[in-house]
Structure formats: C-alpha cells, structure tokens
Design a protein around this motif. Sequence first.
Motif, PDB file in Angstrom:
ATOM      1  N   GLU A  40      35.239  53.898  63.493  1.00 38.20           N
ATOM      2  CA  GLU A  40      34.133  55.278  63.856  1.00 38.20           C
ATOM      3  C   GLU A  40      34.757  55.785  64.985  1.00 38.20           C
ATOM      4  OE1 GLU A  40      30.686  56.503  62.801  1.00 38.20           O
ATOM      5  OE2 GLU A  40      32.171  57.714  63.593  1.00 38.20           O
ATOM      6  N   SER A  90      35.506  60.522  72.433  1.00 40.73           N
ATOM      7  CA  SER A  90      35.892  61.431  73.350  1.00 40.73           C
ATOM      8  C   SER A  90      35.259  61.389  74.533  1.00 40.73           C
ATOM      9  CB  SER A  90      36.432  62.849  72.965  1.00 40.73           C
ATOM     10  OG  SER A  90      35.444  63.570  72.717  1.00 40.73           O
ATOM     11  N   LEU A 113      31.895  58.162  67.611  1.00 45.03           N
ATOM     12  CA  LEU A 113      30.666  57.350  67.564  1.00 45.03           C
ATOM     13  C   LEU A 113      29.641  57.844  67.905  1.00 45.03           C
ATOM     14  CD1 LEU A 113      29.877  54.236  67.393  1.00 45.03           C
ATOM     15  CD2 LEU A 113      30.368  53.985  69.788  1.00 45.03           C
ATOM     16  N   GLY A 147      23.201  65.849  66.399  1.00 43.18           N
ATOM     17  CA  GLY A 147      24.150  65.672  65.172  1.00 43.18           C
ATOM     18  C   GLY A 147      24.482  64.360  64.890  1.00 43.18           C
ATOM     19  N   SER A 150      25.751  58.384  68.918  1.00 40.94           N
ATOM     20  CA  SER A 150      24.741  57.447  69.253  1.00 40.94           C
ATOM     21  C   SER A 150      25.036  56.184  68.150  1.00 40.94           C
ATOM     22  CB  SER A 150      23.426  58.001  68.810  1.00 40.94           C
ATOM     23  OG  SER A 150      23.374  58.481  67.412  1.00 40.94           O
TER      24      SER A 150
HETATM   25  C1  LIG Z   1      27.624  64.101  65.986  1.00 40.48           C
HETATM   26  S1  LIG Z   1      28.174  62.789  67.143  1.00 40.48           S
HETATM   27  C2  LIG Z   1      28.493  61.237  65.844  1.00 40.48           C
HETATM   28  C3  LIG Z   1      27.528  60.990  65.165  1.00 40.48           C
HETATM   29  C4  LIG Z   1      27.837  59.367  64.769  1.00 40.48           C
HETATM   30  N1  LIG Z   1      28.985  59.132  63.888  1.00 40.48           N
HETATM   31  C5  LIG Z   1      26.487  58.868  63.879  1.00 40.48           C
HETATM   32  O1  LIG Z   1      26.771  58.017  63.151  1.00 40.48           O
HETATM   33  O2  LIG Z   1      25.245  59.153  64.094  1.00 40.48           O
HETATM   34  C6  LIG Z   1      29.834  63.530  67.408  1.00 40.48           C
HETATM   35  C7  LIG Z   1      30.498  62.630  68.567  1.00 40.48           C
HETATM   36  O3  LIG Z   1      31.975  62.843  68.286  1.00 40.48           O
HETATM   37  C8  LIG Z   1      32.527  62.920  69.617  1.00 40.48           C
HETATM   38  N2  LIG Z   1      33.796  63.820  69.816  1.00 40.48           N
HETATM   39  C9  LIG Z   1      34.169  65.119  69.395  1.00 40.48           C
HETATM   40  N3  LIG Z   1      35.112  65.601  69.491  1.00 40.48           N
HETATM   41  C10 LIG Z   1      35.828  64.325  69.539  1.00 40.48           C
HETATM   42  C11 LIG Z   1      37.373  64.201  69.438  1.00 40.48           C
HETATM   43  N4  LIG Z   1      38.133  65.109  69.211  1.00 40.48           N
HETATM   44  N5  LIG Z   1      37.789  62.627  69.316  1.00 40.48           N
HETATM   45  C12 LIG Z   1      36.565  61.886  69.470  1.00 40.48           C
HETATM   46  N6  LIG Z   1      35.496  62.173  69.645  1.00 40.48           N
HETATM   47  C13 LIG Z   1      35.161  63.232  69.570  1.00 40.48           C
HETATM   48  C14 LIG Z   1      31.298  63.656  70.648  1.00 40.48           C
HETATM   49  O4  LIG Z   1      31.582  63.089  71.932  1.00 40.48           O
HETATM   50  C15 LIG Z   1      30.214  63.087  69.995  1.00 40.48           C
HETATM   51  O5  LIG Z   1      29.873  61.760  70.618  1.00 40.48           O
END
Ligand SMILES: C[S@@+](CC[C@H](N)C(=O)[O-])C[C@H]1O[C@@H](n2cnc3c(N)ncnc32)[C@H](O)[C@@H]1O
Length: 158
Positions: free
Chosen positions: A36, A62, A39, A14, A41
């Motif tokens: 952000e 998280s 975050l 993702g 990766s």
């Molecule tokens: C798809 S990744 C983000 C991709 C990133 N922003 C990029 O630029 O490539 C989604 C992230 O959101 C985190 N996540 C999911 N639910 C969350 C929440 N309720 N609060 C904080 N982080 C969350 C996950 O652990 C995961 O690392």
Amino acid sequence: MHKTNTTSFLKWAGGKRRLVTSLDKLTPTSVDRYFEPFLGSGAFFFHLVQSRKQFKAYLSDSNPHLINTYREVRDNVNELIEILMDHQIGYHKNGEKYYYSVRDNQSNKTNTESAAKFIFLNKTCYNGLYRVNKIGNFNVPHGRYFNPKICNKEKLID
Ligand SMILES: C[S@@+](CC[C@H](N)C(=O)[O-])C[C@H]1O[C@@H](n2cnc3c(N)ncnc32)[C@H](O)[C@@H]1O
C-alpha cells in the motif's frame, strides 16, 4: 498481520472507506503480501486485516508525520495514549484556544509527542484535513465538533 477488530484511527480526505466493498470484490480472497504505497488513513488496509487471513503488509506514504504516527501506535502506544489523554483534557477545558496553542507550538518534540499532536489535530481540525504551509507548518483551522473523541484507546490498542 493478525486479524483484529481494528478500523482506522484517523480521518483522511480521499480515504477509501466508502469504496471498501467495491475494492474488496477486486481483491483475492487469500492475500499473501499487500503493498500500500498511499496509506493515508489505511481504510482499505484495515478492511483487509479484518477480512483476510494473516498476511504480510508493506505500507508507505510520502507524509513522514503520518508514518511517524503509525510507528508510534505500533511501538509506544501506552505513552501515546497518556499524552493524548492530556490533550483531551486540555481541549475539553479550552476548545479552540487549546487547539491553536497545540497547532502553533513548534517546539521540539519526541516522536511520541509528535504522533500525539498529529492525532489530536486530525480529530479537532476542520474536516480532518492535512495541509501545511510553505515552511511545513500545519495550517488547517479549528473544526466544529461537539465532544470529539481525541483519545480512542480501543482503536489505538487493537
Ligand atoms: C487518499 S489517501 C490514501 C487512502 C488510502 N489508501 C485508503 O485506503 O483510505 C492518499 C495518500 O497518498 C499520499 N501520497 C500522495 N502522493 C504520494 C506519493 N507520491 N508517494 C507516496 N504517497 C503519496 C498522501 O500523503 C495521502 O496520505
């Protein structure tokens, strides 16, 4: 943040790497503060670091293991690299067997050792997925890579 040649040092399901160009068009040319909350990766964050003047970044996620890894890259990168080099040697000798021995070793670890384990599993597990079972143990199977670069010093130091 300072301008560097850094791109993400992790693979992430993702991740926004392929959307960076579209997201860039929606972002001001001058960024003062960047928040952000998901975050992962950090694909878009690292893009901004390279493409914008210095800015202040507030990064969160998280997943505490992911956050620990970023902190160790920031604060203890030399020790982290040493441990990753050991993983790289172990993996290239014993591949899958080494992968499962690291994955399933639940003994107490320093934060740096935990970060090295996180990066090692990210580079060698199936598709760079992150998944844990009900009791929080990482349970992604071994991936099929030819000679994965487990310790990418340049990316970690940049
Ligand atoms: C798809 S990744 C983000 C991709 C990133 N922003 C990029 O630029 O490539 C989604 C992230 O959101 C985190 N996540 C999911 N639910 C969350 C929440 N309720 N609060 C904080 N982080 C969350 C996950 O652990 C995961 O690392």
